[in-house]
Design an enzyme around this catalytic site. Structure first.
Site, PDB file in Angstrom:
ATOM      1  N   ASP A  15       0.865  -1.173   0.000  1.00  0.00           N
ATOM      2  CA  ASP A  15       0.000   0.000   0.000  1.00  0.00           C
ATOM      3  C   ASP A  15       0.903   1.223   0.000  1.00  0.00           C
ATOM      4  O   ASP A  15       1.939   1.227   0.672  1.00  0.00           O
ATOM      5  CB  ASP A  15      -0.927   0.002   1.220  1.00  0.00           C
ATOM      6  CG  ASP A  15      -2.163   0.851   0.972  1.00  0.00           C
ATOM      7  OD1 ASP A  15      -3.251   0.283   0.796  1.00  0.00           O
ATOM      8  OD2 ASP A  15      -2.023   2.101   0.923  1.00  0.00           O
ATOM      9  N   THR A  48     -12.457  -2.957 -10.266  1.00  0.00           N
ATOM     10  CA  THR A  48     -13.488  -2.925 -11.309  1.00  0.00           C
ATOM     11  C   THR A  48     -13.033  -1.983 -12.424  1.00  0.00           C
ATOM     12  O   THR A  48     -12.903  -0.776 -12.200  1.00  0.00           O
ATOM     13  CB  THR A  48     -14.824  -2.457 -10.699  1.00  0.00           C
ATOM     14  OG1 THR A  48     -15.140  -3.354  -9.631  1.00  0.00           O
ATOM     15  CG2 THR A  48     -15.941  -2.470 -11.724  1.00  0.00           C
ATOM     16  N   GLU A  55     -14.150  -8.923  -8.429  1.00  0.00           N
ATOM     17  CA  GLU A  55     -14.482  -9.158  -7.030  1.00  0.00           C
ATOM     18  C   GLU A  55     -15.951  -8.793  -6.791  1.00  0.00           C
ATOM     19  O   GLU A  55     -16.438  -7.809  -7.313  1.00  0.00           O
ATOM     20  CB  GLU A  55     -13.580  -8.239  -6.185  1.00  0.00           C
ATOM     21  CG  GLU A  55     -13.578  -8.550  -4.758  1.00  0.00           C
ATOM     22  CD  GLU A  55     -13.381 -10.031  -4.533  1.00  0.00           C
ATOM     23  OE1 GLU A  55     -12.273 -10.521  -4.729  1.00  0.00           O
ATOM     24  OE2 GLU A  55     -14.374 -10.711  -4.177  1.00  0.00           O
ATOM     25  N   PHE A  56     -16.634  -9.601  -5.993  1.00  0.00           N
ATOM     26  CA  PHE A  56     -18.060  -9.336  -5.758  1.00  0.00           C
ATOM     27  C   PHE A  56     -18.352  -9.129  -4.268  1.00  0.00           C
ATOM     28  O   PHE A  56     -19.489  -9.269  -3.828  1.00  0.00           O
ATOM     29  CB  PHE A  56     -18.909 -10.495  -6.314  1.00  0.00           C
ATOM     30  CG  PHE A  56     -18.681 -10.745  -7.782  1.00  0.00           C
ATOM     31  CD1 PHE A  56     -19.307  -9.963  -8.741  1.00  0.00           C
ATOM     32  CD2 PHE A  56     -17.820 -11.740  -8.204  1.00  0.00           C
ATOM     33  CE1 PHE A  56     -19.089 -10.175 -10.097  1.00  0.00           C
ATOM     34  CE2 PHE A  56     -17.584 -11.970  -9.564  1.00  0.00           C
ATOM     35  CZ  PHE A  56     -18.227 -11.181 -10.513  1.00  0.00           C
ATOM     36  N   LYS A  87     -18.784  -8.253 -14.105  1.00  0.00           N
ATOM     37  CA  LYS A  87     -18.748  -7.415 -12.904  1.00  0.00           C
ATOM     38  C   LYS A  87     -19.682  -6.209 -13.038  1.00  0.00           C
ATOM     39  O   LYS A  87     -20.506  -5.926 -12.166  1.00  0.00           O
ATOM     40  CB  LYS A  87     -17.305  -6.966 -12.630  1.00  0.00           C
ATOM     41  CG  LYS A  87     -17.160  -5.929 -11.541  1.00  0.00           C
ATOM     42  CD  LYS A  87     -17.544  -6.483 -10.173  1.00  0.00           C
ATOM     43  CE  LYS A  87     -17.839  -5.408  -9.169  1.00  0.00           C
ATOM     44  NZ  LYS A  87     -17.032  -5.403  -8.003  1.00  0.00           N
ATOM     45  N   CYS A  89     -19.466   1.663  -4.575  1.00  0.00           N
ATOM     46  CA  CYS A  89     -19.470   0.773  -5.762  1.00  0.00           C
ATOM     47  C   CYS A  89     -20.648   0.964  -6.714  1.00  0.00           C
ATOM     48  O   CYS A  89     -20.446   1.288  -7.878  1.00  0.00           O
ATOM     49  CB  CYS A  89     -19.416  -0.680  -5.310  1.00  0.00           C
ATOM     50  SG  CYS A  89     -17.867  -1.065  -4.520  1.00  0.00           S
ATOM     51  N   LYS A  92     -20.932   4.364  -8.621  1.00  0.00           N
ATOM     52  CA  LYS A  92     -19.703   4.575  -9.414  1.00  0.00           C
ATOM     53  C   LYS A  92     -19.690   3.644 -10.635  1.00  0.00           C
ATOM     54  O   LYS A  92     -19.433   4.078 -11.766  1.00  0.00           O
ATOM     55  CB  LYS A  92     -18.481   4.286  -8.529  1.00  0.00           C
ATOM     56  CG  LYS A  92     -17.174   4.181  -9.259  1.00  0.00           C
ATOM     57  CD  LYS A  92     -16.039   3.886  -8.300  1.00  0.00           C
ATOM     58  CE  LYS A  92     -15.823   2.421  -8.037  1.00  0.00           C
ATOM     59  NZ  LYS A  92     -15.168   1.678  -9.113  1.00  0.00           N
ATOM     60  N   ARG A 145     -17.994   6.902   2.265  1.00  0.00           N
ATOM     61  CA  ARG A 145     -17.637   7.286   0.894  1.00  0.00           C
ATOM     62  C   ARG A 145     -18.851   7.155  -0.011  1.00  0.00           C
ATOM     63  O   ARG A 145     -19.465   6.107  -0.099  1.00  0.00           O
ATOM     64  CB  ARG A 145     -16.533   6.353   0.346  1.00  0.00           C
ATOM     65  CG  ARG A 145     -15.172   6.601   0.949  1.00  0.00           C
ATOM     66  CD  ARG A 145     -14.184   5.571   0.445  1.00  0.00           C
ATOM     67  NE  ARG A 145     -14.623   4.216   0.775  1.00  0.00           N
ATOM     68  CZ  ARG A 145     -14.150   3.123   0.192  1.00  0.00           C
ATOM     69  NH1 ARG A 145     -13.251   3.209  -0.754  1.00  0.00           N
ATOM     70  NH2 ARG A 145     -14.577   1.929   0.546  1.00  0.00           N
TER      71      ARG A 145
HETATM   72  C1  UDX Z   1     -21.959  -3.902  -3.868  1.00  0.00           C
HETATM   73  C2  UDX Z   1     -22.247  -5.294  -4.450  1.00  0.00           C
HETATM   74  O1  UDX Z   1     -23.331  -5.873  -3.715  1.00  0.00           O
HETATM   75  C3  UDX Z   1     -21.003  -6.152  -4.371  1.00  0.00           C
HETATM   76  O2  UDX Z   1     -21.238  -7.408  -4.993  1.00  0.00           O
HETATM   77  C4  UDX Z   1     -19.845  -5.443  -5.077  1.00  0.00           C
HETATM   78  O3  UDX Z   1     -18.657  -6.196  -5.004  1.00  0.00           O
HETATM   79  C5  UDX Z   1     -19.623  -4.053  -4.478  1.00  0.00           C
HETATM   80  O4  UDX Z   1     -20.863  -3.319  -4.540  1.00  0.00           O
HETATM   81  P1  UDX Z   1     -21.737  -2.841  -1.420  1.00  0.00           P
HETATM   82  O5  UDX Z   1     -21.538  -1.539  -2.107  1.00  0.00           O
HETATM   83  O6  UDX Z   1     -20.813  -3.236  -0.320  1.00  0.00           O
HETATM   84  O7  UDX Z   1     -21.670  -4.066  -2.476  1.00  0.00           O
HETATM   85  O8  UDX Z   1     -23.202  -2.799  -0.806  1.00  0.00           O
HETATM   86  P2  UDX Z   1     -24.620  -3.469  -1.073  1.00  0.00           P
HETATM   87  O9  UDX Z   1     -24.931  -4.379   0.048  1.00  0.00           O
HETATM   88  O10 UDX Z   1     -24.714  -4.017  -2.441  1.00  0.00           O
HETATM   89  O11 UDX Z   1     -25.581  -2.181  -0.949  1.00  0.00           O
HETATM   90  C6  UDX Z   1     -25.420  -1.059  -1.792  1.00  0.00           C
HETATM   91  C7  UDX Z   1     -26.459  -0.007  -1.503  1.00  0.00           C
HETATM   92  O12 UDX Z   1     -27.765  -0.430  -1.891  1.00  0.00           O
HETATM   93  C8  UDX Z   1     -26.574   0.402  -0.040  1.00  0.00           C
HETATM   94  O13 UDX Z   1     -26.723   1.802   0.002  1.00  0.00           O
HETATM   95  C9  UDX Z   1     -27.845  -0.275   0.425  1.00  0.00           C
HETATM   96  O14 UDX Z   1     -28.452   0.394   1.498  1.00  0.00           O
HETATM   97  C10 UDX Z   1     -28.697  -0.186  -0.840  1.00  0.00           C
HETATM   98  N1  UDX Z   1     -29.765  -1.208  -0.917  1.00  0.00           N
HETATM   99  C11 UDX Z   1     -29.438  -2.529  -0.940  1.00  0.00           C
HETATM  100  C12 UDX Z   1     -31.094  -0.803  -1.025  1.00  0.00           C
HETATM  101  O15 UDX Z   1     -31.420   0.398  -1.016  1.00  0.00           O
HETATM  102  N2  UDX Z   1     -32.070  -1.762  -1.141  1.00  0.00           N
HETATM  103  C13 UDX Z   1     -31.783  -3.074  -1.171  1.00  0.00           C
HETATM  104  O16 UDX Z   1     -32.721  -3.885  -1.291  1.00  0.00           O
HETATM  105  C14 UDX Z   1     -30.426  -3.489  -1.061  1.00  0.00           C
END
Ligand code: UDX
Length: 455
Positions: free
Chosen positions: A34, A124, A153-154, A225, A281, A284, A348
């Site tokens: 890093d 990504t 990555e997911f 992705k 994520c 973006k 973020r």
């Molecule tokens: C996401 C993808 O799920 C993941 O596979 C990828 O690698 C990175 O991006 P993340 O950003 O950590 O993961 O959060 P996620 O759990 O997907 O939620 C994203 C946003 O959607 C949050 O603001 C959450 O509150 C919102 N959300 C989620 C809703 O508003 N409604 C839902 O039903 C589910």
């Protein structure tokens, strides 16, 4: 058994640290790079750069066991057989993903190598990136030093360690055998011998039984992705769109979501209506995908709508406050939740930031609370961001003397709030709930003027 050594670039970021810690826990000798020296010093003292359930324990054990080391020298990755690139690809003002950190890392690795390495891109990156970077290496006579594979990555924040151990699928993209321009007939083509070997090696690093493995072209892997994240975002915007009609018609979107999600062709996930999606994520990646369509002179109608519906959700919450309080100038509002979702301290690109900023610009006086964030410094905000906002140490303190409470993050502890106690501290009993945490009838019975989303 061949002892494979692992390198991780961006090793103190969310994806990088989970990747490094989990691979070290599997027994791989892992070195994480890093550029942030201060963070490296802190982790050596046992201080984690962010909160992620289960991660600290893994990192500590792996460091003590001597399987996980950190460095800020790219040259120290020299011995790694596989180097994972986990650096950020932030959004440029055009909406495009800025891949400069990925490019820099790949070229630095190639320049520093005396032996060959596989470089697996976890960041990504737009479709065509692995091909473009490989061509650049060829132009610079560095292509014998590294073979690039795409290994998207997911992981979800807050569940990243769990997601690492139980992936839904493993995707590895490599160079197809017959060279062809990006975008043409890549599907189904066989990889070159070196690329195929590299893809198989990366897929075999951690491949639990029963988990489907897709070995495909670079382009397919990169698109998988983006398409996954855009689909998740679209599901959320879809249910948020239906929520508008549900609200007008006196329905309950939570029941509607349940009924819709029970169809196995649809599935129950990502159908929770509310303030919309945010975080580092989904938004973006959606913007970057829209930009990729534009670059390809295609019109992404659905993707644009997904983004627009999401922005409208934020405006609607402010409208709901105005409907109850009138002009927001001088009004006191308590905001519950700054993280973009529960179980993370990550703000973020959280929806809470633009919503709070908008309320501030309208002249409202804001107190915020978040269970895992005690102030702007911990949230990584600069002094100018959210200036004038007061940080409360409990939801009750945030509600104290307020004209309204606005709920933005579905923290489990907010569901446990003693509503009578909170109401007693407020100057007006108005609750606008962007996460549908409460039962409207129960709120009404308590004398709280409650408005959720789609209920
Ligand atoms: C996401 C993808 O799920 C993941 O596979 C990828 O690698 C990175 O991006 P993340 O950003 O950590 O993961 O959060 P996620 O759990 O997907 O939620 C994203 C946003 O959607 C949050 O603001 C959450 O509150 C919102 N959300 C989620 C809703 O508003 N409604 C839902 O039903 C589910």
């Amino acid at each position: 058994m061949e002892r494979i050594k692992i390198g991780v670039v961006g090793g103190l970021g969310h994806i990088g640290l989970i990747q490094a810690a989990c691979l070290a826990a599997l027994g791989y000798d892992t070195i994480a790079h890093d550029k942030d020296e201060a963070k490296i010093k802190k982790i050596a003292e046992g201080k984690m750069p962010f909160v992620e359930p289960g991660l600290e324990d893994l990192v500590t054990k792996a460091m003590h066991g001597g399987r996980l080391r950190f460095t800020n020298q790219m040259g120290h990755l020299q011995e790694a057989d596989i180097v994972y690139i986990c650096v950020g690809t932030p959004t440029l003002p055009t909406g495009a993903a800025d891949c400069s950190q990925v490019q820099f890392a790949v070229e630095e690795i190639a320049r520093n190598r005396s032996t060959h390495a596989i470089v697996a891109i976890k960041s990504t990156v737009p479709v065509g990136t692995a091909r473009r970077l490989t061509l650049r290496l060829r132009e610079r006579n560095l292509s014998d030093k590294v073979t690039i594979v795409s290994n998207p990555e997911f992981l979800r924040e807050g569940a990243g360690v769990d997601d690492f151990w139980k992936p839904a699928r493993i995707v590895v993209g490599s160079e197809p055998a017959d060279p062809q321009p990006a975008g043409t007939r890549v599907f189904g083509s066989r990889p070159t011998a070196t690329a195929g070997e590299a893809a198989a090696k990366v897929a075999g690093i951690y491949s639990p039984p029963g988990v489907p493995v897709i070995i495909t072209s670079w382009e397919n892997a990169e698109l998988i992705k983006y398409a996954s994240n855009a689909f998740l975002a679209t599901k959320i915007s879809f249910i948020n769109e239906i929520a508008h009609l549900s609200e007008k018609a006196g329905g309950d979107i939570r029941v509607v979501s349940k009924g819709v999600g029970l169809d196995p062709r649809i599935g129950p996930g990502f159908l929770e209506a509310g303030a919309g999606f945010s975080g580092p994520c989904l938004e973006k990646d959606l913007k970057s995908l829209i930009h990729q369509f534009n670059e390809a002179e295609l019109e992404p109608l659905l993707l644009r709508s997904t983004l627009l519906v999401n922005l409208r959700q934020r405006k609607n919450l402010i409208q709901k406050l105005e409907d109850r309080l009138g002009l927001l100038y001088g009004k006191q509002i308590g905001v519950l939740g700054m993280a973009f979702k529960p179980e993370t301290d990550d703000v973020r690109d959280s929806h809470s930031l633009p919503i709070v900023n908008c309320l501030l610009s309208m002249g409202a006086r804001i107190t915020v609370h978040d269970p895992w964030i005690n102030g702007p410094e911990q949230a990584g905000l600069s002094e100018t961001e959210l200036s004038g906002v007061i940080w409360a140490s409990s939801p009750y303190e945030a509600a104290d003397g307020k004209d309204a409470v606005l709920i933005l993050t579905a923290w489990p502890e907010y569901r446990e709030i003693a509503l009578q106690k909170m109401k007693a501290r407020m100057s007006k009993p108005v609750v606008v709930d962007g996460r549908n945490l409460f039962d409207p009838q129960e709120m009404q019975a308590l004398g709280i003027d409650y408005q959720g989303v789609g209920i």
